[in-house]
Design an enzyme around this catalytic site. Sequence first.
Site, PDB file in Angstrom:
ATOM      1  N   HIS A  43       0.827  -1.198  -0.051  1.00  0.00           N
ATOM      2  CA  HIS A  43      -0.152  -0.009   0.047  1.00  0.00           C
ATOM      3  C   HIS A  43       0.939   1.399   0.088  1.00  0.00           C
ATOM      4  O   HIS A  43       1.531   1.599   0.921  1.00  0.00           O
ATOM      5  CB  HIS A  43      -1.011   0.102   1.253  1.00  0.00           C
ATOM      6  CG  HIS A  43      -2.036   0.845   1.253  1.00  0.00           C
ATOM      7  ND1 HIS A  43      -3.058   0.574   0.389  1.00  0.00           N
ATOM      8  CD2 HIS A  43      -2.410   1.762   2.064  1.00  0.00           C
ATOM      9  CE1 HIS A  43      -4.009   1.638   0.502  1.00  0.00           C
ATOM     10  NE2 HIS A  43      -3.710   2.215   1.447  1.00  0.00           N
ATOM     11  N   LYS A  70     -10.314   6.292  -3.425  1.00  0.00           N
ATOM     12  CA  LYS A  70      -9.532   7.429  -3.037  1.00  0.00           C
ATOM     13  C   LYS A  70      -8.159   7.076  -3.603  1.00  0.00           C
ATOM     14  O   LYS A  70      -7.551   5.923  -3.488  1.00  0.00           O
ATOM     15  CB  LYS A  70      -9.479   7.589  -1.521  1.00  0.00           C
ATOM     16  CG  LYS A  70      -7.991   8.146  -0.761  1.00  0.00           C
ATOM     17  CD  LYS A  70      -8.255   8.585   0.470  1.00  0.00           C
ATOM     18  CE  LYS A  70      -7.367   8.554   1.573  1.00  0.00           C
ATOM     19  NZ  LYS A  70      -7.620   9.168   2.918  1.00  0.00           N
ATOM     20  N   LYS A  72      -3.912   7.610  -3.536  1.00  0.00           N
ATOM     21  CA  LYS A  72      -2.905   8.220  -2.813  1.00  0.00           C
ATOM     22  C   LYS A  72      -1.765   8.611  -3.758  1.00  0.00           C
ATOM     23  O   LYS A  72      -1.355   7.846  -4.625  1.00  0.00           O
ATOM     24  CB  LYS A  72      -2.254   7.293  -1.943  1.00  0.00           C
ATOM     25  CG  LYS A  72      -3.304   6.604  -0.955  1.00  0.00           C
ATOM     26  CD  LYS A  72      -3.819   7.177  -0.040  1.00  0.00           C
ATOM     27  CE  LYS A  72      -2.981   7.417   1.211  1.00  0.00           C
ATOM     28  NZ  LYS A  72      -3.431   8.155   2.146  1.00  0.00           N
ATOM     29  N   ASP A 127      -5.574  11.846  -2.023  1.00  0.00           N
ATOM     30  CA  ASP A 127      -4.922  12.453  -0.710  1.00  0.00           C
ATOM     31  C   ASP A 127      -3.512  12.717  -1.291  1.00  0.00           C
ATOM     32  O   ASP A 127      -2.613  11.692  -1.484  1.00  0.00           O
ATOM     33  CB  ASP A 127      -5.053  11.041   0.209  1.00  0.00           C
ATOM     34  CG  ASP A 127      -4.640  11.741   1.539  1.00  0.00           C
ATOM     35  OD1 ASP A 127      -4.209  12.674   1.651  1.00  0.00           O
ATOM     36  OD2 ASP A 127      -4.958  10.705   2.551  1.00  0.00           O
ATOM     37  N   GLU A 182      -7.673  15.941  -0.359  1.00  0.00           N
ATOM     38  CA  GLU A 182      -7.368  15.769   1.049  1.00  0.00           C
ATOM     39  C   GLU A 182      -5.727  16.102   1.288  1.00  0.00           C
ATOM     40  O   GLU A 182      -4.829  15.723   0.690  1.00  0.00           O
ATOM     41  CB  GLU A 182      -7.428  14.131   1.185  1.00  0.00           C
ATOM     42  CG  GLU A 182      -7.335  13.868   2.791  1.00  0.00           C
ATOM     43  CD  GLU A 182      -7.577  12.344   3.049  1.00  0.00           C
ATOM     44  OE1 GLU A 182      -8.219  11.689   2.132  1.00  0.00           O
ATOM     45  OE2 GLU A 182      -7.088  11.783   3.941  1.00  0.00           O
ATOM     46  N   ASP A 202      -6.843  16.460   6.902  1.00  0.00           N
ATOM     47  CA  ASP A 202      -6.622  15.262   7.573  1.00  0.00           C
ATOM     48  C   ASP A 202      -5.626  15.445   8.724  1.00  0.00           C
ATOM     49  O   ASP A 202      -5.993  15.807   9.710  1.00  0.00           O
ATOM     50  CB  ASP A 202      -6.386  14.070   6.414  1.00  0.00           C
ATOM     51  CG  ASP A 202      -6.203  12.685   7.004  1.00  0.00           C
ATOM     52  OD1 ASP A 202      -6.372  12.724   8.599  1.00  0.00           O
ATOM     53  OD2 ASP A 202      -5.656  11.793   6.738  1.00  0.00           O
ATOM     54  N   LYS A 244     -10.596  11.171  12.739  1.00  0.00           N
ATOM     55  CA  LYS A 244      -9.976   9.736  13.135  1.00  0.00           C
ATOM     56  C   LYS A 244      -9.878   9.685  14.335  1.00  0.00           C
ATOM     57  O   LYS A 244      -9.422  10.354  15.353  1.00  0.00           O
ATOM     58  CB  LYS A 244      -8.492   9.580  12.446  1.00  0.00           C
ATOM     59  CG  LYS A 244      -8.497   9.527  10.822  1.00  0.00           C
ATOM     60  CD  LYS A 244      -7.165   9.358  10.173  1.00  0.00           C
ATOM     61  CE  LYS A 244      -7.086   9.698   8.777  1.00  0.00           C
ATOM     62  NZ  LYS A 244      -5.992   9.618   8.073  1.00  0.00           N
ATOM     63  N   GLU A 284     -13.795   5.953   5.020  1.00  0.00           N
ATOM     64  CA  GLU A 284     -13.033   5.117   4.300  1.00  0.00           C
ATOM     65  C   GLU A 284     -12.482   3.669   5.329  1.00  0.00           C
ATOM     66  O   GLU A 284     -11.612   3.775   5.650  1.00  0.00           O
ATOM     67  CB  GLU A 284     -11.528   5.929   4.050  1.00  0.00           C
ATOM     68  CG  GLU A 284     -11.101   6.452   5.150  1.00  0.00           C
ATOM     69  CD  GLU A 284      -9.706   7.387   5.107  1.00  0.00           C
ATOM     70  OE1 GLU A 284      -9.596   7.775   3.672  1.00  0.00           O
ATOM     71  OE2 GLU A 284      -9.037   7.636   6.189  1.00  0.00           O
TER      72      GLU A 284
HETATM   73  C1  MUC Z   1      -4.769   8.936   5.310  1.00  0.00           C
HETATM   74  O1  MUC Z   1      -3.717   9.863   5.318  1.00  0.00           O
HETATM   75  O2  MUC Z   1      -5.874   9.356   4.910  1.00  0.00           O
HETATM   76  C2  MUC Z   1      -6.260   6.438   4.942  1.00  0.00           C
HETATM   77  C3  MUC Z   1      -6.571   5.556   3.740  1.00  0.00           C
HETATM   78  C4  MUC Z   1      -5.241   5.328   3.180  1.00  0.00           C
HETATM   79  O3  MUC Z   1      -5.270   4.356   2.370  1.00  0.00           O
HETATM   80  O4  MUC Z   1      -4.540   5.719   3.961  1.00  0.00           O
HETATM   81  C5  MUC Z   1      -4.970   6.416   5.096  1.00  0.00           C
HETATM   82  C6  MUC Z   1      -4.161   7.565   5.756  1.00  0.00           C
HETATM   83 MG    MG Z   2      -5.232  11.149   4.599  1.00  0.00          MG
END
Ligand code: MUC
Ligand code: MG
Length: 373
Positions: free
Chosen positions: A22, A167, A169, A198, A224, A249, A273, A327
């Site tokens: 990941h 989402k 990254k 994000d 994000e 976040d 969170k 999420e």
């Molecule tokens: C984040 O920063 O949001 C949440 C989902 C994901 O894949 O990573 C986290 C961390």
């Molecule tokens: Mg995030």
Amino acid sequence: MNDIQIERIEAVIVDLPTIRPHHLSMAVMRNQAMVIVRLFCSDGIEGIGEATTIGGLSYGDESPEGMKLTLETYIAPLLQGKSPLSINALMALLEDHIKGNNFIKSAIETALLDAQGKRLGVSVATLLGGAVATTLPVLWTLASGDTEKDIQEAHALLKNGRHNAFKLKIGRHDWKTDVAHVRAIKEAVGPEVKVTVDVNQAWTESIAKQGIALLQDAGIDLIEQPILKTNFDGLARLTHYFTVPIMADEAVATVSDAFKLAKLGGGSVFALKIAKAGGLINIQKQAAIAQAAGISLYGGTMLEGTVGTVASAHVFSTLPHLDWGTELFGPLLLTDDIVKKRLTYQNGGMEIPQGPGLGIELDMNQVEKYKRR
Ligand code: MUC
Ligand code: MG
């Protein structure tokens, strides 16, 4: 009831492999280390909680090993012998004696709420004022590190109906490469599928202005944490500048962060969170600030396993305006689980366990199997 005491609190680190690497801007995860807390009370009731972070110390400022040590050395001696009935009193006691350390505090509060719910025969959501939903929308994060693999993953998930939103990254590569990656995925899934991005703080404010403009044109629904978490003013400038919503976040960790950001207009959405906030009750305080400021809410994850995910789900289910869904897919990223009954994910959502407390039970054989030695 008044003479019930907390007898002992234990923490184990459980390491579970992920189903695939990941990729985040600050780390590549190949397994997840979860601190599982067990709180034993003199009435025979046990409460459980979870403290989990991402990529050792690369995301938050508490490590799994440090959290276990903090619990054993500082938290357990403070709580042993105390009544578990007033969770507010115990959390205030922790606040007085232990600064910061919100991730492990969240696990303790979860265990106290789980025990209290079991004791009273009600769910954690009921203890928190009651759920407004029994299922929550859950998106999936595409972060295999490869654009084509991400597209295949998205198509498979859309086909089997488990998720209907994604989402992405980014932030590991040059920003133009990252934007091209997002464009390709957005084009492949089509205009009807919600896609958020994000950046995990990877951009400077000037790059963010260029990058977000392109992402907005590509039809991305939400951006994000594009810039450094401490740059509250910059987040406010980006929020005012763009039409696409900007979500805080990492910036919105504590209740006071929520207040400061709301005052500045830093973010039109908050990612909540339980770990960042130091517990479920603080999530409701952050949500109240957001509500008063007209800021939308999103149920975030620290990629917890089932225990932390269910704790998050209970408090998120009490929020009437969770506009951006959640999420809470953490357990799906792991190859195995440590609870007796795994969660049900279907039709773009998850079902919240309805039994007393968290409504889940640890499978001690599984805990033993994956426990760090
Ligand atoms: C984040 O920063 O949001 C949440 C989902 C994901 O894949 O990573 C986290 C961390
Ligand atoms: Mg995030």
